[in-house]
Design a protein around this motif. Sequence first.
Motif, PDB file in Angstrom:
ATOM      1  N   HIS A  90       0.858  -1.186   0.000  1.00 55.09           N
ATOM      2  CA  HIS A  90       0.000   0.000   0.000  1.00 55.09           C
ATOM      3  C   HIS A  90       0.892   1.233   0.000  1.00 55.09           C
ATOM      4  O   HIS A  90       1.914   1.270   0.685  1.00 55.09           O
ATOM      5  CB  HIS A  90      -0.907   0.016   1.233  1.00 55.09           C
ATOM      6  N   SER A  91       0.483   2.230  -0.771  1.00 53.76           N
ATOM      7  CA  SER A  91       1.228   3.491  -0.804  1.00 53.76           C
ATOM      8  C   SER A  91       0.448   4.528  -0.007  1.00 53.76           C
ATOM      9  O   SER A  91      -0.783   4.509   0.020  1.00 53.76           O
ATOM     10  CB  SER A  91       1.365   3.944  -2.259  1.00 53.76           C
ATOM     11  N   THR A  92       1.180   5.455   0.612  1.00 46.41           N
ATOM     12  CA  THR A  92       0.496   6.503   1.374  1.00 46.41           C
ATOM     13  C   THR A  92       0.013   7.629   0.467  1.00 46.41           C
ATOM     14  O   THR A  92      -0.561   8.602   0.939  1.00 46.41           O
ATOM     15  CB  THR A  92       1.405   7.083   2.478  1.00 46.41           C
ATOM     16  N   LEU A 122      -7.661  10.656  -3.266  1.00 50.43           N
ATOM     17  CA  LEU A 122      -7.776  11.308  -1.968  1.00 50.43           C
ATOM     18  C   LEU A 122      -6.977  12.598  -2.057  1.00 50.43           C
ATOM     19  O   LEU A 122      -5.796  12.568  -2.411  1.00 50.43           O
ATOM     20  CB  LEU A 122      -7.195  10.397  -0.888  1.00 50.43           C
ATOM     21  N   TYR A 172     -12.584   8.470   5.279  1.00 54.24           N
ATOM     22  CA  TYR A 172     -11.707   8.751   4.131  1.00 54.24           C
ATOM     23  C   TYR A 172     -12.386   9.781   3.231  1.00 54.24           C
ATOM     24  O   TYR A 172     -11.797  10.785   2.845  1.00 54.24           O
ATOM     25  CB  TYR A 172     -11.515   7.429   3.392  1.00 54.24           C
ATOM     26  N   ARG A 175     -12.562  13.128   5.141  1.00 51.47           N
ATOM     27  CA  ARG A 175     -11.254  13.800   5.201  1.00 51.47           C
ATOM     28  C   ARG A 175     -10.931  14.463   3.865  1.00 51.47           C
ATOM     29  O   ARG A 175     -10.348  15.541   3.810  1.00 51.47           O
ATOM     30  CB  ARG A 175     -10.157  12.789   5.551  1.00 51.47           C
ATOM     31  N   LEU A 186      -4.086   9.883  11.317  1.00 47.44           N
ATOM     32  CA  LEU A 186      -5.245   9.541  10.472  1.00 47.44           C
ATOM     33  C   LEU A 186      -4.806   8.746   9.244  1.00 47.44           C
ATOM     34  O   LEU A 186      -5.510   7.825   8.807  1.00 47.44           O
ATOM     35  CB  LEU A 186      -6.017  10.804  10.067  1.00 47.44           C
ATOM     36  N   ILE A 187      -3.652   9.044   8.671  1.00 44.08           N
ATOM     37  CA  ILE A 187      -3.163   8.252   7.529  1.00 44.08           C
ATOM     38  C   ILE A 187      -2.810   6.842   8.012  1.00 44.08           C
ATOM     39  O   ILE A 187      -3.215   5.842   7.410  1.00 44.08           O
ATOM     40  CB  ILE A 187      -1.924   8.907   6.867  1.00 44.08           C
ATOM     41  N   SER A 190      -5.913   4.843   8.749  1.00 44.33           N
ATOM     42  CA  SER A 190      -6.684   4.575   7.533  1.00 44.33           C
ATOM     43  C   SER A 190      -6.058   3.441   6.731  1.00 44.33           C
ATOM     44  O   SER A 190      -6.720   2.467   6.355  1.00 44.33           O
ATOM     45  CB  SER A 190      -6.749   5.860   6.695  1.00 44.33           C
ATOM     46  N   VAL A 191      -4.753   3.569   6.489  1.00 52.62           N
ATOM     47  CA  VAL A 191      -4.062   2.532   5.709  1.00 52.62           C
ATOM     48  C   VAL A 191      -4.143   1.189   6.440  1.00 52.62           C
ATOM     49  O   VAL A 191      -4.549   0.171   5.873  1.00 52.62           O
ATOM     50  CB  VAL A 191      -2.575   2.920   5.486  1.00 52.62           C
ATOM     51  N   LYS A 194      -7.565  -0.911   6.713  1.00 52.59           N
ATOM     52  CA  LYS A 194      -7.915  -1.683   5.498  1.00 52.59           C
ATOM     53  C   LYS A 194      -6.999  -2.888   5.349  1.00 52.59           C
ATOM     54  O   LYS A 194      -7.420  -3.969   4.982  1.00 52.59           O
ATOM     55  CB  LYS A 194      -7.746  -0.814   4.244  1.00 52.59           C
TER      56      LYS A 194
HETATM   57  N1  URA Z   1      -4.059   5.943   1.778  1.00 51.06           N
HETATM   58  C1  URA Z   1      -5.055   5.575   2.599  1.00 51.06           C
HETATM   59  O1  URA Z   1      -5.616   4.497   2.477  1.00 51.06           O
HETATM   60  N2  URA Z   1      -5.446   6.428   3.552  1.00 51.06           N
HETATM   61  C2  URA Z   1      -4.846   7.621   3.745  1.00 51.06           C
HETATM   62  O2  URA Z   1      -5.215   8.322   4.657  1.00 51.06           O
HETATM   63  C3  URA Z   1      -3.789   8.007   2.891  1.00 51.06           C
HETATM   64  C4  URA Z   1      -3.416   7.139   1.904  1.00 51.06           C
END
Ligand code: URA
Length: 430
Positions: A90-92, A122, A172, A175, A186-187, A190-191, A194
């Motif tokens: 997963h990338s931020t 996002l 998400y 935001r 929060l990042i 969130s990441v 999931k």
């Molecule tokens: N990717 C995500 O799933 N959530 C975030 O908050 C930023 C990047």
Amino acid sequence: MRTIDAPTIIRTKRDGGTLSEQAIDWVIDAYTHGGVAEEQMSALLMAIFLRGMTAGETARWTAAMVASGERFDFTDLHRDGRPLALVDKHSTGGVGDKITIPLLPVVMACGAAVPQASGRGLGHTGGTLDKLESIPGFTAELSKNQIRQQLCDIGAAIFAAGELAPADRKTYALRDITSTVDSMPLIASSVMSKKLAEGARALVLDVKVGRGAFLKTEPEARELARTMVDLGKANGIPTRALLTAMDRPLGRTVGNAVEVVESIEVLAGGGPDDVVALTLALATEMLDAAGIDDVDPAETLRDGSAMDRFRQLVAAQGGDLSQPLPVGASSETVTAPRGGIMGDIDAMGVAMAAWRLGAGRAQPGEPVQSGAGVRIHRSPGEPVTAGEALFTLYTDTPDRITDAMAELDGAWRIGDDAPADSPLIIDRVG
Ligand code: URA
């Protein structure tokens, strides 16, 4: 126990306090089920954005988001008589960050299996699902059974999180429209919510740092990487992260279909060097995390096996690659005012131009334009001749072009010397 209510929780965080585990569990659960209003969650997110969260609060916020939905378990699945080597990445969030699109087929071709819960755009960053949905017919709305079947049959599924961490789906989107995206806790939550829910057994994170990333400085990005790696490990998922540069856009395209086209070039053995290098670096980490050490991921780009896997994946999800990918009906080209060497290109300026062209959304749920985006004809360090094309902007809405051109203005320059080269991969955490 005292009753918990949203105004008290908001006030506690607004005033710099620490939220109790009960308060976090309550607010996430109530918001998921409509018991906390959007305005209240918006205020709480802004308070968290401004005040931050402790490591303990972030871990509990993540756990509460995981608990808001289903948690997949694919450990019973086998292929060729062996348990699946389930790993994900997963990338931020970056600009031109199409890496998932070539990466998944590469690791599939090497024998790993990827259950990938992916996101939409996002803030200023693009979303893998928005990009892939530019392929006619492609759907990311998969049932759990379809995901299981695809993992067994072809070794990957890329899907909207759906019932996984629904609290993240709601926050998400909120935001995205309340300027509360670029917050470390929060990042991280969130990441990881999931990723903990999706059923991967190992995880590789691409933590972006720089002008085009949510977190601009290395110390902040390192803290994000460390927080997510620790959250993964604490939840039994071996997790590692690469810290990678996001000052310039990745590759030569930013948008939706334009990024799919560039990903296909990589799968065909070509494509920009930085996209190929990052794809292979992340593939190497994923394969190592999955315990696969007898294959060279670069070979899958040379021998066409990654391209075959991409075609299988797209076909399994309804996509039709025989049809042309959309291109915005209107375009505008920026040409070089003088000759010289292309200087640095500011990822944020290009991202905002693509967003203005219609590649991202300003309202939740709004459709994005598949054909919107920016093509970069000259990368930093390349020679430029006066009058030649430097950028082409595409959109279906011509009146968006003026604002997009204004975003691009000042985001690039032509000089007499090549800009300083900086490493794409800065460090590894985990
Ligand atoms: N990717 C995500 O799933 N959530 C975030 O908050 C930023 C990047």
